[in-house]
Design an enzyme around this catalytic site. Structure first.
Site, PDB file in Angstrom:
ATOM      1  N   TRP A   3       0.856  -1.192   0.000  1.00 40.07           N
ATOM      2  CA  TRP A   3       0.000   0.000   0.000  1.00 40.07           C
ATOM      3  C   TRP A   3       0.883   1.231   0.000  1.00 40.07           C
ATOM      4  CZ3 TRP A   3      -0.392   3.841   3.896  1.00 40.07           C
ATOM      5  CH2 TRP A   3      -1.255   4.895   3.534  1.00 40.07           C
ATOM      6  N   ASP A  25      -9.913  -2.835   1.023  1.00 39.09           N
ATOM      7  CA  ASP A  25     -10.027  -2.281   2.373  1.00 39.09           C
ATOM      8  C   ASP A  25     -11.405  -1.631   2.496  1.00 39.09           C
ATOM      9  OD1 ASP A  25      -9.945  -0.288   4.524  1.00 39.09           O
ATOM     10  OD2 ASP A  25      -7.806  -0.730   4.664  1.00 39.09           O
ATOM     11  N   ASP A  36     -12.646   9.081   8.294  1.00 41.12           N
ATOM     12  CA  ASP A  36     -11.682   8.100   8.802  1.00 41.12           C
ATOM     13  C   ASP A  36     -12.007   6.701   8.301  1.00 41.12           C
ATOM     14  OD1 ASP A  36      -9.571   7.036  10.420  1.00 41.12           O
ATOM     15  OD2 ASP A  36     -11.145   6.203  11.672  1.00 41.12           O
ATOM     16  N   HIS A  88     -11.808   2.214   2.145  1.00 41.40           N
ATOM     17  CA  HIS A  88     -11.098   2.913   1.069  1.00 41.40           C
ATOM     18  C   HIS A  88     -11.936   3.282  -0.139  1.00 41.40           C
ATOM     19  CE1 HIS A  88      -6.716   1.802   2.329  1.00 41.40           C
ATOM     20  NE2 HIS A  88      -7.425   2.344   3.297  1.00 41.40           N
ATOM     21  N   LYS A 127      -6.779   2.952  -2.605  1.00 45.34           N
ATOM     22  CA  LYS A 127      -7.415   3.852  -1.643  1.00 45.34           C
ATOM     23  C   LYS A 127      -7.987   5.042  -2.396  1.00 45.34           C
ATOM     24  CE  LYS A 127      -6.464   5.959   2.842  1.00 45.34           C
ATOM     25  NZ  LYS A 127      -5.492   6.164   3.896  1.00 45.34           N
ATOM     26  N   GLU A 176      -3.019  -2.808  -2.693  1.00 48.05           N
ATOM     27  CA  GLU A 176      -4.172  -2.185  -2.025  1.00 48.05           C
ATOM     28  C   GLU A 176      -4.426  -0.762  -2.515  1.00 48.05           C
ATOM     29  OE1 GLU A 176      -3.584  -1.799   2.195  1.00 48.05           O
ATOM     30  OE2 GLU A 176      -5.635  -1.112   2.557  1.00 48.05           O
ATOM     31  N   ASP A 221     -10.550   3.923   9.522  1.00 41.78           N
ATOM     32  CA  ASP A 221      -9.954   2.906  10.390  1.00 41.78           C
ATOM     33  C   ASP A 221     -10.531   2.822  11.801  1.00 41.78           C
ATOM     34  OD1 ASP A 221      -7.789   1.906   8.568  1.00 41.78           O
ATOM     35  OD2 ASP A 221      -7.309   4.028   8.571  1.00 41.78           O
ATOM     36  N   HIS A 272      -9.043  -6.097   3.949  1.00 40.75           N
ATOM     37  CA  HIS A 272      -8.676  -5.298   5.110  1.00 40.75           C
ATOM     38  C   HIS A 272      -9.999  -4.881   5.728  1.00 40.75           C
ATOM     39  CE1 HIS A 272      -4.236  -3.883   4.658  1.00 40.75           C
ATOM     40  NE2 HIS A 272      -4.365  -5.191   4.833  1.00 40.75           N
ATOM     41  N   ASP A 323      -7.778  -4.262   9.672  1.00 42.66           N
ATOM     42  CA  ASP A 323      -6.940  -3.073   9.517  1.00 42.66           C
ATOM     43  C   ASP A 323      -7.653  -1.857  10.089  1.00 42.66           C
ATOM     44  OD1 ASP A 323      -5.127  -1.160   8.843  1.00 42.66           O
ATOM     45  OD2 ASP A 323      -5.664  -1.089   6.723  1.00 42.66           O
TER      46      ASP A 323
END
Ligand code: RNT
Ligand code: ZN
Length: 420
Positions: free
Chosen positions: A187, A261, A296, A264, A230, A228, A298, A288, A328
């Site tokens: 990533w 993810d 955000d 993302h 994003k 990965e 995460d 992920h 993640d």
């Protein structure tokens, strides 16, 4: 709750599920075999061991300053040992290159990392029967100036190419040592805060850099390359070189593992819908699992509609051999051990819930175009005695029930974390 009442509730619940044609016992047998890769970086706010007080750069951020963060490999692995005592199943640990360990005075830069710098992790994983996954760390470093593999500057680009090549060798050594393929996930945060004049050149550069990184061949028994994408990062809001289309194309063309993810994509876009499509064209997927909240990507994973939808797709596609499940997220505002436990348990609960749905009734209804029944069965699943089956899983795995693990974490906090 006593063992006896867990058993009694489980027995009754199994009968209820059987009435819907669902075999709860078989679901438990399946769940215990699904590995989840635990991200080591939840334990120390993605700081790593190179320079734990340095800045976290690359468009990712941890917020919060909850006491008790792990500061050494021993503390981090000790915390993980404790986490593993609170979760059932067989698992893996996902380590970033910035978690290398050096003998005194023998520190090397990231482009010179060797498998020996991860001996501590490998030995520990072996001892505990864990698999391992790995990641080059292409951020939080003086050579990262907003760009890494997609940099126009040859010096910067070459440094990160050397680093990525080094991590592939390390991942292969890990996979070989542990007898289980190690997924090495690339990533990069590269992008622009504001509107680029040229969107094409950085993507061409990234494509060429990746080609060089991936030249060396490794046995898929030891190492698998993952990439990965994003949508945006903090400070890189307008343009990300490694977008979804970029990596989807690269993964299809080069048959790489595609990493999805959950945080993302656009806020209303979910990765659950992508699985069935991507699996037609890429050999494998790395998830992920995360929880996006506004900007955000995460937050700690919990059982919500998005997570359930991911689990439903995984169960219905039944492609567990081709989909690697990793977590993640990073939250520095709450007890970090609890954050891990909540996330792993949420993933497992979602998988179990999905396995206990009356899927045969639902697909039969769909085939006969009876969409009202299909919808009704999805609602029925929600009031079934799911908790009794989940408790039985914890009981069988000899880990505390949901009502009890928190107390153990509080004790660990008092005895271990608060002394740091
Ligand atoms: C960042 C990516 C990436 C990182 C880890 C630390 O947005 O999700 O996977 O979280 O590599
Ligand atoms: Zn990620």
């Amino acid at each position: 709750m006593s063992k006896k009442s867990v058993e009694a509730a489980y027995k009754l619940a199994c009968e209820r599920y059987a009435e819907l044609g669902v075999d709860a016992e078989a679901a438990l047998k399946k769940l215990v075999k699904i590995p989840i890769s635990l991200h080591c970086w939840q334990g120390d706010d993605v700081r790593g061991f190179e320079n734990p007080d340095g800045d976290l750069t690359g468009g990712i951020q941890t917020t919060g300053n909850y006491p008790g963060r792990a500061r050494t490999p021993q503390e981090l692995r000790g915390d993980l040992d404790f986490v593993f005592s609170l979760i059932g199943g067989s698992h893996r640990v996902n380590v970033h290159a910035c978690y290398a360990e050096f003998e005194k005075g023998k520190k090397v830069d990231r482009d010179a990392l060797q498998p020996e710098h991860f001996k501590g992790w490998i030995d520990w994983a072996k001892k505990n029967g864990l698999g391992m996954d790995f990641n080059p760390t292409l951020f939080s470093h003086p050579m990262f100036d907003g760009f890494s593999l997609a940099s126009r500057k040859k010096k910067i680009r070459d440094f990160w190419i050397r680093h990525t090549i080094a991590t592939r060798r390390i991942a292969a050594a890990i996979g070989k040592a542990l007898g289980s393929p190690c997924v090495n996930n690339v990533w990069i945060p590269d992008g622009f805060k504001d509107i680029p004049a040229d969107r094409a050149t950085p993507r061409k550069i990234l494509n060429d850099s990746l080609d060089i990184c991936f030249e060396e061949q490794f046995s898929p028994k030891h190492m698998l390359d993952a990439i990965e994408s994003k949508l945006f990062g903090i400070g890189a809001e307008s343009y990300t070189v490694g977008s979804h289309e970029f990596y989807m194309g690269y993964a299809v063309k080069n048959q790489k593992v595609l990493t999805l993810d959950a945080g993302h994509y656009h806020p209303t876009e979910t990765i659950s819908d992508k699985l069935s499509a991507c699996l037609l064209f890429v050999p494998e997927i790395l998830l992920h699992v995360s929880r996006g909240v506004r900007w955000d990507s995460d937050h700690v994973v919990i059982v919500n509609d998005d997570l359930l939808a991911i689990a439903q797709e995984l169960v219905r596609l039944d492609q567990f051999k081709r989909v690697h499940i990793g977590l993640d997220y990073f939250d520095a505002s709450i007890n970090r051990i609890a954050a891990w436990v909540i996330g792993v348990r949420a993933m497992q609960k979602a998988l179990l819930f999905a396995m206990l749905e009356p899927i045969k009734l639902m697909t039969d209804a769909e085939k006969s175009e009876d969409y009202a029944s299909r919808l009704a069965w999805t609602e029925t699943a929600k009031t079934m005695p799911f908790g009794a089956i989940w408790d039985k899983f914890c009981e069988d795995e000899d880990v505390p029930l949901d009502t009890a693990w928190l107390q153990e974490v509080k004790t660990y906090e008092a005895n271990v974390l608060s002394k740091r």
